[in-house]
Motif scaffolding. Sequence first.
Motif, mmCIF file in Angstrom:
data_model
loop_
_atom_site.group_PDB
_atom_site.id
_atom_site.type_symbol
_atom_site.label_atom_id
_atom_site.label_comp_id
_atom_site.label_asym_id
_atom_site.label_seq_id
_atom_site.Cartn_x
_atom_site.Cartn_y
_atom_site.Cartn_z
ATOM 1 N N THR A 41 -3.089 10.340 3.858
ATOM 2 C CA THR A 41 -3.359 9.166 4.696
ATOM 3 C C THR A 41 -3.673 7.963 3.812
ATOM 4 O O THR A 41 -4.418 8.086 2.834
ATOM 5 C CB THR A 41 -4.547 9.436 5.645
ATOM 6 N N SER A 42 -3.122 6.818 4.156
ATOM 7 C CA SER A 42 -3.428 5.581 3.439
ATOM 8 C C SER A 42 -4.594 4.882 4.140
ATOM 9 O O SER A 42 -4.658 4.854 5.375
ATOM 10 C CB SER A 42 -2.205 4.656 3.407
ATOM 11 N N LEU A 43 -5.508 4.325 3.364
ATOM 12 C CA LEU A 43 -6.724 3.717 3.903
ATOM 13 C C LEU A 43 -6.769 2.233 3.597
ATOM 14 O O LEU A 43 -6.555 1.821 2.454
ATOM 15 C CB LEU A 43 -7.963 4.399 3.313
ATOM 16 N N LEU A 44 -7.019 1.436 4.634
ATOM 17 C CA LEU A 44 -7.362 0.024 4.466
ATOM 18 C C LEU A 44 -8.810 -0.127 4.907
ATOM 19 O O LEU A 44 -9.136 0.112 6.080
ATOM 20 C CB LEU A 44 -6.456 -0.872 5.322
ATOM 21 N N PHE A 45 -9.675 -0.513 3.982
ATOM 22 C CA PHE A 45 -11.120 -0.512 4.239
ATOM 23 C C PHE A 45 -11.688 -1.902 4.012
ATOM 24 O O PHE A 45 -11.581 -2.458 2.919
ATOM 25 C CB PHE A 45 -11.797 0.505 3.311
ATOM 26 N N VAL A 46 -12.289 -2.472 5.053
ATOM 27 C CA VAL A 46 -12.909 -3.789 4.965
ATOM 28 C C VAL A 46 -14.414 -3.629 5.066
ATOM 29 O O VAL A 46 -14.916 -3.003 6.009
ATOM 30 C CB VAL A 46 -12.419 -4.726 6.093
ATOM 31 N N SER A 47 -15.132 -4.151 4.092
ATOM 32 C CA SER A 47 -16.590 -4.041 4.111
ATOM 33 C C SER A 47 -17.191 -5.103 3.210
ATOM 34 O O SER A 47 -16.574 -5.542 2.241
ATOM 35 C CB SER A 47 -17.037 -2.652 3.630
ATOM 36 N N VAL A 57 0.866 -1.178 0.000
ATOM 37 C CA VAL A 57 0.000 0.000 0.000
ATOM 38 C C VAL A 57 0.903 1.229 0.000
ATOM 39 O O VAL A 57 1.817 1.339 0.822
ATOM 40 C CB VAL A 57 -0.930 0.024 1.228
ATOM 41 N N LYS A 58 0.641 2.140 -0.915
ATOM 42 C CA LYS A 58 1.434 3.358 -1.036
ATOM 43 C C LYS A 58 0.827 4.482 -0.197
ATOM 44 O O LYS A 58 -0.343 4.431 0.208
ATOM 45 C CB LYS A 58 1.512 3.807 -2.502
ATOM 46 N N ARG A 59 1.619 5.504 0.039
ATOM 47 C CA ARG A 59 1.142 6.667 0.780
ATOM 48 C C ARG A 59 -0.001 7.342 0.023
ATOM 49 O O ARG A 59 0.084 7.596 -1.169
ATOM 50 C CB ARG A 59 2.292 7.661 0.975
ATOM 51 N N GLY A 60 -1.103 7.613 0.714
ATOM 52 C CA GLY A 60 -2.258 8.265 0.116
ATOM 53 C C GLY A 60 -3.131 7.346 -0.708
ATOM 54 O O GLY A 60 -4.083 7.812 -1.343
ATOM 55 N N GLU A 61 -2.858 6.045 -0.688
ATOM 56 C CA GLU A 61 -3.638 5.090 -1.480
ATOM 57 C C GLU A 61 -4.760 4.499 -0.633
ATOM 58 O O GLU A 61 -4.594 4.243 0.561
ATOM 59 C CB GLU A 61 -2.728 3.973 -1.995
ATOM 60 N N SER A 62 -5.908 4.283 -1.243
ATOM 61 C CA SER A 62 -7.043 3.649 -0.572
ATOM 62 C C SER A 62 -7.208 2.239 -1.111
ATOM 63 O O SER A 62 -7.348 2.039 -2.314
ATOM 64 C CB SER A 62 -8.328 4.466 -0.781
ATOM 65 N N VAL A 63 -7.179 1.268 -0.211
ATOM 66 C CA VAL A 63 -7.204 -0.150 -0.585
ATOM 67 C C VAL A 63 -8.336 -0.850 0.158
ATOM 68 O O VAL A 63 -8.491 -0.684 1.374
ATOM 69 C CB VAL A 63 -5.857 -0.831 -0.260
#
Length: 471
Positions: free
Chosen positions: A208-214, A60-66
């Motif tokens: 901000t890097s985002l890790l989102f589980v849904s 995951v890169k800086r500023g990336e949303s995953v």
Amino acid sequence: MSSEDTVIRISDVSKRYELYEKPRDRLKQFVLPRLRQLAGLKPRRYFQEFWALRDVSFEVKRGESVGIIGRNGSGKSTLLQIITGTLSPTSGSVYTRGRIAALLELGSGFNPDFSGRENVYLNGALLGFSSEEIDEKFDSIAAFADIGDHLDQPVKTYSSGMLVRLAFAVQVQAEPDILIIDEALAVGDALFQKRCFQRIDQLVSRGTSLLFVSHDQESVRTLTKRAVLLNRGNVVQWGASSDVVLEYRRLLHEEEAAYFGAVAKGLSAKAQEQSLMSVPPVHPAPDSGRLSEVSSSAEDPVPMPERLSFGDGGIRIVRVETLDGDLCPCSAFYPGDKLKIRIVCQSAMESKNLNVAVRLRNKEGVKVYSWGTLNQDMEIRAHHLSDKVFWAESVGINGELEVIFECDCNLGVNLYEVQAAVSYEATPDYMSQRMLHWMDEAAFFQVLMRKDEYFFGGVVDLKMKAEWNIE
């Protein structure tokens, strides 16, 4: 981006658990293998292995949303706990860079006997802030949480919605380098979720890097750029969120089909006819092919690659096109124009109880509208109208089925994707559905605007009118 921009690196991470049938087996495993080894005997295991994760790797890169998606038990929460450091991997390595704020289990990190105010300071300290720094942020945290006088009540008296409000407010006001969210926002009300997503967008835009589980596929598609699909602890796919979500839907469909197939085998012939889950028998025509062998004909307006479709087969979509009010092919529309979508299907079986449907998505991936023949049938039945019901129509082997959807084009300026589907509906209410053929990117069209004649902003034209009185 260079390697210096990497904030999370997961390399061949695996996590193994030892499952013991009886409590005393745990003691045996601790003592007996060592004794057998000293005696020159082959050690024996008193547990079964369960691998929650197997060789998981991504960056995951800086500023990336995953996004991270998968069925329950696929290893999502285990992976997040390893990233945050609350679990250690059995093998592999995890690299993180910067401050991590995580919303994992609801209420985790809160002392239930402390008040909300005290827990704000406790969580702030855990995130590395001094009391003075928390004092500066406290008003913003309290305003975002918006729980009023409950802030000075013990957290154990909070509802689940109040808990997540306070937890999210603390984490995002910390402006972390990495924000991890695991289904926590699902308990919030719609207005709070909107505010949360707006805040997340702000944080991501600031780096901000985002890790989102849904489990909400549309949220994953629209909120993240890339995603990883986990199944039974393994990475099934890693790439663009739209591609991964499609693979997730395909996976769910395959597992559902396998389940209903097993159920059908266990039923007697009579029970199978009466079961709501039964599917009409497939009688392939001599030249009919499998769904995976569907290819575009010269007449098809767009190619239909296999990777963009899934389904049980028996009936397949062979052509989807957008038309103007005169049924002429058209790919550009203006507000107020008549928009028609033609879907042509070929059948390799005898069947009825079908539903043909469309779904429209804009280029940002937002689902704008979905509707099918079954929606119309439900309205007809609900109002006891005399109109024909599509669900009751029959199609035979080698039959061709054509449905034309029509509406006024009241959409905003954008590029739109048409998704098409044909399904078997055991009951006329979407309660027992089997997907026969689903097609992503079946067609595209644009909506343009003549600004000097008629203009509005946004996703859809609500056709507002204005009245006024000036004195």
